[in-house]
Design an enzyme around this catalytic site. Sequence first.
Site, PDB file in Angstrom:
ATOM      1  CG  ASN A 105      -1.741   1.223   1.369  1.00 46.81           C
ATOM      2  OD1 ASN A 105      -1.783   2.060   0.459  1.00 46.81           O
ATOM      3  ND2 ASN A 105      -2.423   1.363   2.495  1.00 46.81           N
ATOM      4  CD1 TRP A 106       3.352   0.878  -2.923  1.00 44.86           C
ATOM      5  CD2 TRP A 106       3.351   2.024  -4.855  1.00 44.86           C
ATOM      6  NE1 TRP A 106       3.957   0.092  -3.877  1.00 44.86           N
ATOM      7  CE2 TRP A 106       3.981   0.773  -5.075  1.00 44.86           C
ATOM      8  CE3 TRP A 106       3.236   2.914  -5.928  1.00 44.86           C
ATOM      9  CZ2 TRP A 106       4.486   0.404  -6.317  1.00 44.86           C
ATOM     10  CZ3 TRP A 106       3.729   2.545  -7.163  1.00 44.86           C
ATOM     11  CH2 TRP A 106       4.359   1.297  -7.354  1.00 44.86           C
ATOM     12  CE  LYS A 107      -0.158   3.161   4.732  1.00 44.63           C
ATOM     13  NZ  LYS A 107      -0.072   3.238   6.184  1.00 44.63           N
ATOM     14  N   GLY A 166       2.579   2.546  10.797  1.00 42.31           N
ATOM     15  CA  GLY A 166       3.506   3.659  10.638  1.00 42.31           C
ATOM     16  C   GLY A 166       4.236   4.038  11.919  1.00 42.31           C
ATOM     17  CD  GLU A 207      -3.360  -2.468   7.299  1.00 38.36           C
ATOM     18  OE1 GLU A 207      -2.234  -2.664   6.836  1.00 38.36           O
ATOM     19  OE2 GLU A 207      -4.051  -1.480   7.003  1.00 38.36           O
ATOM     20  CB  SER A 217       5.365  -1.546  12.111  1.00 36.85           C
ATOM     21  OG  SER A 217       4.991  -0.190  12.333  1.00 36.85           O
ATOM     22  CD  GLU A 265      -2.882   5.383   6.674  1.00 39.87           C
ATOM     23  OE1 GLU A 265      -2.862   5.365   5.437  1.00 39.87           O
ATOM     24  OE2 GLU A 265      -2.019   4.816   7.380  1.00 39.87           O
ATOM     25  CG  HIS A 309      -5.888   1.752   5.102  1.00 38.24           C
ATOM     26  ND1 HIS A 309      -5.378   2.745   5.908  1.00 38.24           N
ATOM     27  CD2 HIS A 309      -4.904   0.845   4.957  1.00 38.24           C
ATOM     28  CE1 HIS A 309      -4.126   2.433   6.218  1.00 38.24           C
ATOM     29  NE2 HIS A 309      -3.814   1.288   5.651  1.00 38.24           N
TER      30      HIS A 309
HETATM   31  P1  13P Z   1       3.105   0.546   7.712  1.00 37.49           P
HETATM   32  O1  13P Z   1       3.655  -0.744   7.145  1.00 37.49           O
HETATM   33  O2  13P Z   1       3.810   1.764   7.218  1.00 37.49           O
HETATM   34  O3  13P Z   1       2.958   0.490   9.200  1.00 37.49           O
HETATM   35  O4  13P Z   1       1.603   0.686   7.115  1.00 37.49           O
HETATM   36  C1  13P Z   1       0.725  -0.381   7.231  1.00 37.49           C
HETATM   37  C2  13P Z   1      -0.484  -0.086   6.427  1.00 37.49           C
HETATM   38  O5  13P Z   1      -1.264   0.796   6.748  1.00 37.49           O
HETATM   39  C3  13P Z   1      -0.701  -0.890   5.212  1.00 37.49           C
HETATM   40  O6  13P Z   1      -1.978  -0.665   4.689  1.00 37.49           O
END
Ligand code: 13P
Length: 259
Positions: free
Chosen positions: A9-11, A173, A167, A213, A97, A95
């Site tokens: 997931n590149w966000k 993060g 998650e 993470s 976020e 997700h």
């Molecule tokens: P990180 O791997 O940066 O913690 O992010 C996880 C995530 O939100 C994947 O969708």
Amino acid sequence: MRTPFVGGNWKMNTDRASGVALARAVAEAAAACTGVEVAVFPPFPYLGAIADALHGSRITLGAQDLYYETSGAFTGEVSAAMLLDCGASAVLTGHSERRHVIGESDDLVNRKTRAALDADLTCVLCIGETLDQRERGETHAVNERQLRAALAGVRPERTQRLVIAYEPVWAIGTGRNATPADAQDAHARVRAVLASIFSSDVAASVRIIYGGSLKPDNAEALLARPDVDGGLVGGASLSATDFCTIVRAAEARVARPIA
Ligand code: 13P
């Protein structure tokens, strides 16, 4: 036997050139990992360019979001058909976020999840508890509530393209991952909820992946647990080398019997 699924997931990261380069590097490095379904989820504007870059590879292209309506006056939104038209065959819903930063409700996540599955997209439905909820001992209750809400009205035959990503919000993060034992416990309970919503056959076939993470140095231990069927990777997916180390850890799991 569930084929492991590892998604990047590149966000809201990369630009067109670096995204294309990253996609090409992932396709090359993951080419030999035939036992794992590997997906990347770039930002919307680069889907077309990255579809071209991945053409002929075995990498699944996914989007980070969709809207549940098929077309019309929904400024800024993107339908399932548009994603398919751009070459995507997977999408994330729920997700953390989008739930906690953008404010998506359980009802909206449900509509998006149904729209994705009805369109035959692979839908990676994300669930997970916040730190407060974890400290109050509510992890499993939150996961169950989010699952039941997101999957309301989903017919059992639609679950063939469903993947659940656990998650924990406090792990995303932050550099703080769930322990392998905590992840296994959460995933086993998620599987039991899937059995109660659908059937034990559906529960046994749906992949439940871990995110938060996930890094090259913790992937092997997390992905070795029997109910951890892969991962959803944020930060580490921006490095093809790190991401593919995680893909290989998922592939190593294939060689082990699943309890
Ligand atoms: P990180 O791997 O940066 O913690 O992010 C996880 C995530 O939100 C994947 O969708």
